[in-house]
Design an enzyme around this catalytic site. Structure first.
Site, PDB file in Angstrom:
ATOM      1  N   PRO A   2       0.843  -1.210   0.000  1.00 25.81           N
ATOM      2  CA  PRO A   2       0.000   0.000   0.000  1.00 25.81           C
ATOM      3  C   PRO A   2       0.869   1.249   0.000  1.00 25.81           C
ATOM      4  O   PRO A   2       1.927   1.276   0.616  1.00 25.81           O
ATOM      5  CB  PRO A   2      -0.778  -0.098   1.316  1.00 25.81           C
ATOM      6  CG  PRO A   2      -0.603  -1.480   1.790  1.00 25.81           C
ATOM      7  CD  PRO A   2       0.680  -1.990   1.212  1.00 25.81           C
ATOM      8  N   GLU A   3       0.421   2.242  -0.703  1.00 27.57           N
ATOM      9  CA  GLU A   3       1.148   3.504  -0.759  1.00 27.57           C
ATOM     10  C   GLU A   3       0.558   4.469   0.276  1.00 27.57           C
ATOM     11  O   GLU A   3      -0.511   4.229   0.824  1.00 27.57           O
ATOM     12  CB  GLU A   3       1.009   4.105  -2.169  1.00 27.57           C
ATOM     13  CG  GLU A   3       1.557   3.209  -3.266  1.00 27.57           C
ATOM     14  CD  GLU A   3       3.056   3.379  -3.475  1.00 27.57           C
ATOM     15  OE1 GLU A   3       3.638   4.312  -2.895  1.00 27.57           O
ATOM     16  OE2 GLU A   3       3.636   2.573  -4.214  1.00 27.57           O
TER      17      GLU A   3
END
Ligand code: ZN
Length: 298
Positions: A2-3
């Protein structure tokens, strides 16, 4: 992985059900995620109230009434699910944050479950177990090894052109490498580095030192770059966060994000800069793919 925008959307989804609520019961269904959970994990949470839910880079930080902070990281495959609890049964389950990849809902991967006084159950699901949870006294947070080396938050006020120019002055590395360095700016991630460089028309191969003038003052391109970084992150958070490649959502639509990437994962596509006419290329820098337009990014 996930960013940052994805983690922020998770934070915004969890805040309404966790902030101001007490941990009535905590189930640690296994002793370890990426690292072992503290032995007294449940005991240090139960009966405590979450006074605030914040974020630092890709970590969620739940401040507790005890003075501890619960640090949570999603790792590669982690997600939270929220469900209403009504005397043993649950309903209305949601997964806060829009993930680019579908997330597991298999109960066997629900490793940590919070039963909150707000009447919800928050389950942390993580099939690959690269996620982590840790309890740190608030007073010792500045010394916490996981956070200590992190540079400024890209969306915070401390991250501006002067700061970025200072961090890059004299650096012989590329702009791509400098922006990927967590000490320069925290949690930006490969996708958003590529997108911000394209938006500011700066080549990922350009020397990082060229963000500063000889005097050390920020060059105009540092201003452009900082504005582009903040803009791409704000847009991503608004659109629901994203990560990784082209994956159909359950409704068959392409992930929200695919449409918003201008260069990431678009090798061979026409450059979207008006009047450019270039073609997006992929190169490898410091072991990661870089997508850019060799015509308009200088
Ligand atoms: Zn171009």
């Amino acid at each position: 992985m996930p960013e940052l925008p994805e983690v922020e959307t998770v934070r915004r989804g969890l805040a309404p059900v966790m902030e101001g609520a007490r941990f009535d019961a905590v189930e640690a269904r296994r002793g370890d995620l990426r690292w072992p959970l503290p032995k007294d994990f449940a005991a240090r949470l139960e009966g405590r109230t979450v006074t605030g839910l914040g974020r630092r880079a890709k970590y969620l930080l739940a401040d507790l009434s005890s003075g501890d902070v619960l640090l949570m990281h999603l790792g590669m495959s982690g997600s939270f699910r929220v469900a209403q609890e009504n005397g043993g049964t649950t309903s209305g389950e949601t997964t806060p944050g829009a993930y680019y990849h579908d997330r597991s809902k298999a109960a066997t991967h629900d490793h940590v479950v919070f039963h909150m006084s707000s009447g919800v159950r928050v389950s942390f699901n993580d099939p690959r177990r690269f996620g982590s949870m840790k309890l740190v006294p608030r007073a010792k947070l500045d010394e916490e090894p996981l956070l200590r080396a992190l540079g400024p938050e890209p969306l915070g006020n401390a991250f501006d052109a002067a700061m970025l120019a200072r961090a890059c002055a004299g650096k012989k590395t590329s702009l791509k490498a400098a922006l990927s360095d967590q000490r320069v700016v925290a949690g930006l991630g490969n996708i958003y580095v590529c997108e911000a460089l394209h938006r500011s028309l700066l080549s990922p191969k350009r020397r990082a030192s060229t963000l500063a003038m000889r005097s050390g003052a920020p060059h105009a391109r540092a201003e452009q770059l900082v504005a582009a970084i903040k803009a791409v992150l704000h847009e991503a958070i608004k659109a629901g966060g994203s990560s990784l490649r082209d994956h159909k959502r359950t409704d068959g639509e392409l992930g929200l994000f695919q449409h918003n990437f201008r260069v990431y994962d678009r090798e061979g596509s026409a450059c979207p800069t008006p009047g450019c006419g270039g073609t997006i290329r992929r190169i490898v820098q410091t072991g990661r793919s870089t997508f850019f337009c060799p015509v308009c990014q200088r």
